[in-house]
Design an enzyme around this catalytic site. Sequence first.
Site, PDB file in Angstrom:
ATOM      1  N   LEU A  63       0.806  -1.218   0.000  1.00 15.51           N
ATOM      2  CA  LEU A  63       0.000   0.000   0.000  1.00 15.51           C
ATOM      3  C   LEU A  63       0.842   1.273   0.000  1.00 15.51           C
ATOM      4  O   LEU A  63       0.309   2.363   0.105  1.00 15.51           O
ATOM      5  CB  LEU A  63      -0.967  -0.005   1.188  1.00 15.51           C
ATOM      6  CG  LEU A  63      -1.941  -1.196   1.217  1.00 15.51           C
ATOM      7  CD1 LEU A  63      -2.951  -1.012   2.338  1.00 15.51           C
ATOM      8  CD2 LEU A  63      -2.646  -1.385  -0.110  1.00 15.51           C
ATOM      9  N   HIS A 179       8.255 -15.496  -1.874  1.00 23.16           N
ATOM     10  CA  HIS A 179       8.294 -14.999  -3.265  1.00 23.16           C
ATOM     11  C   HIS A 179       9.181 -15.994  -4.007  1.00 23.16           C
ATOM     12  O   HIS A 179      10.400 -15.974  -3.855  1.00 23.16           O
ATOM     13  CB  HIS A 179       8.892 -13.589  -3.282  1.00 23.16           C
ATOM     14  CG  HIS A 179       9.191 -13.067  -4.654  1.00 23.16           C
ATOM     15  ND1 HIS A 179       8.303 -12.321  -5.372  1.00 23.16           N
ATOM     16  CD2 HIS A 179      10.282 -13.194  -5.446  1.00 23.16           C
ATOM     17  CE1 HIS A 179       8.835 -12.004  -6.555  1.00 23.16           C
ATOM     18  NE2 HIS A 179      10.039 -12.521  -6.614  1.00 23.16           N
ATOM     19  N   HIS A 232       2.089 -15.452  -5.698  1.00 21.38           N
ATOM     20  CA  HIS A 232       2.053 -15.343  -7.165  1.00 21.38           C
ATOM     21  C   HIS A 232       2.840 -16.413  -7.925  1.00 21.38           C
ATOM     22  O   HIS A 232       3.879 -16.124  -8.499  1.00 21.38           O
ATOM     23  CB  HIS A 232       2.451 -13.936  -7.658  1.00 21.38           C
ATOM     24  CG  HIS A 232       3.613 -13.277  -6.975  1.00 21.38           C
ATOM     25  ND1 HIS A 232       3.617 -11.936  -6.701  1.00 21.38           N
ATOM     26  CD2 HIS A 232       4.794 -13.747  -6.524  1.00 21.38           C
ATOM     27  CE1 HIS A 232       4.760 -11.620  -6.113  1.00 21.38           C
ATOM     28  NE2 HIS A 232       5.479 -12.708  -6.006  1.00 21.38           N
ATOM     29  N   ASP A 305      -2.156  -8.458  -5.881  1.00 22.15           N
ATOM     30  CA  ASP A 305      -0.724  -8.221  -6.065  1.00 22.15           C
ATOM     31  C   ASP A 305      -0.455  -6.734  -6.333  1.00 22.15           C
ATOM     32  O   ASP A 305       0.474  -6.379  -7.054  1.00 22.15           O
ATOM     33  CB  ASP A 305      -0.202  -9.054  -7.237  1.00 22.15           C
ATOM     34  CG  ASP A 305       1.145  -9.690  -6.913  1.00 22.15           C
ATOM     35  OD1 ASP A 305       1.642  -9.471  -5.804  1.00 22.15           O
ATOM     36  OD2 ASP A 305       1.683 -10.396  -7.781  1.00 22.15           O
TER      37      ASP A 305
END
Lengths: 422, 310
Positions: A63, A179, A232, A305
């Site tokens: 954010l 990740h 992801h 994402d």
Amino acid sequence: MTDFLVGDVTLATPEGLLRGDLLVRDGRIAGLGPTLGRPDGVELITAEGAILAPGLVDIRASLGEPGYEYRETFASAARAAAAGGITTIAVLPDSQPAIDDPALVRLIAARGEELGSVTLVPYGAATRGCAGAELAEYGLLKAAGAVAFTDGRRTIASSRLMRRALSYASAFSARIVQHPEDAELAEGGAATEGARATIMGLPGIPAAAEAICVARDLRLAELTGGAIHFAHVTTGEACALIRQAKDRGVHVTCDTAPPYFDLNETAIGDFRTYAKFSPPLRAEADRQAILAALADGTIDAIASDHQPRDADDKRLPFAEASAGGAGLATLLAVTLAQVKAETLTMHQALALLTEKPAKWLGIDAGVLRRGAVADLCLFHPEKSWLVEAGKLPGKAQNTPFDGRALEGKILGTWKAGRRVFG
Amino acid sequence: MTNRHLLGIEGLSPPKITALLDLAENYVLLNRSGKTQRDLLRGRTLINLFFEDSTRTRTSFELAGKRLGADVINMSVATSSVSKGETLLDTAATLNAMNCDLLVVRHNQSGAPALLAQKVEASVINAGDGTHEHPTQALLDALTIRRNKGRIDGLTIAICGDILHSRVARSNFLLLTMMGNQVRLVGPPTLMPAEVGSLGVTVHHDMREGLAGADIVMALRLQKERMSKGGMVPSAREFFAFYGLNAEKLAWAKPDALVMHPGPMNRGVEIDSAVADDPVRSVIKEQVEMGVAVRMAVLESLARGTLWND
């Protein structure tokens, strides 16, 4: 706060799509079912052809705040979320400073409460400062409200450290979110290695960098009994490894994001930095494999994402430009394109955006049921809108979908019974 | 919009390439006769914007511009890794204010000229960007080949050495395959770009196999400065032993095979002096001469819009 009845609408319930009404009283769902009837003094909301779903639950977004307020703030992200039908966001900890202290964890959650339109669920840093060297205080961070532990966009590269993180986190029944890119293979890369990167003269990252990291971490999860989540996932090979591991009972889950099932590497043609992502967009075969893994349940959730960037981050030579795309406002519509394409059913698509991520986060949200907090998203699946960079809600305008007409328009978003959009 | 610029060989077509080479051929004769064409670009401004060191290419563009009568300005922009990005677009704004007509750009990042082309009003000519393209080098190589072999199709051309880091290799194989030649890329696997074999060329790791029956042997500079930690070949001497072009290896090609090199050369690394300086086989000096003529043709075509509007 007004009580209201959404009348004669398609309700997205855990059992499937049902025609009926939904009544909200005092911020909670007071009832749902066919022809409830409107009690006196209750506002009636109707929308021909619309679907009423739980407010979307986004399990991964950055954010901007704290540290990168020029990209996005909590307030601007909340506007984008409301416009995108999102009522819960799990916030990545790789901000500046990183969320590696209980006070910072509480700050994130508190800022969400102040905003009132979106619940912010904080991730805690997996390592101090998300720097990849020392374990963060999982016990204290979890007690403060951290939902899982991750270094965000940074791979936990060391096998030894990853082993310890998984092992130590298991004492607190906490997940480590990775990740998944082999850090050494990915270093300096800007695009997926292959003919396209070759012709563009861009440093490549082999798609295998993902599977190599996934294979290592699955083995470490087995070794430690810890729980691993892959953020992801983008390749068929990684999905196959995760599918097999799930079958053997490894504590593994994963998610993907709309760019990885909607776009492929050709989107970076002409050095389009708005299509630069980390991990990079993949070959068409991998895009297809991600769709298959969404349909067969290997992938547990679709995340926005969201990675806010401003023009100065993107208007650079490709390899120097910052990776990541704005994703809050387009999360639902890009996902619904797969319903239109009949790759996913409406029920599957909505479950990946609501019920499943809520369950993963362990929060009471994402399901339409009597007594639940009235976080709602009303949308019309056939009404179209144009994605226009510069006119998106919120501060971040770095969408890879600029100029696309998308079907699936949000008509209204409610947080705990209060209308926050539409 | 791409028609306004020369960003790469990708985007050109065989007729356009032929027309450019024909035009350049005229300039070769003109240059040799000592005459000039100073009215063609009179009053136009050409800026050489070099973010990377270059002597040969910059001088070549400077000479080409001056022979056509343009006002030529050289700008070398020192790049600090931090401010590179800002410099690029800030520079674009500055150049627009100066009413520059032709902008020759060299940059160490692939795609930088394409980014500038979106922001400047001038015609952008890519003079080498990262590991992407170097279109005027491919055109001058094509002209050199055509003048020596009498054609620029049906030939077998071996491009040897550090293909991975070479923008010259990319522009050359794009042009040469487009014109109907057989292109072989020869080098160790660690210096070969991924999946390059799917782009209309054949890949060889053995010099004897790669050079067998070749009409042209092109050696490329081993770009040690672009090799990240660990190295992609163990040593310069090992590289020379297996991939350095010397008389012994050249003998595997056709007896009349020509030797080319885009320069600057690492003598004793990718090419042996005896071969590089061979007055019969080496056309390396001619490449430099063709460079000026080709760049004159490119500048004229862009400035007048003659070639680019179909």
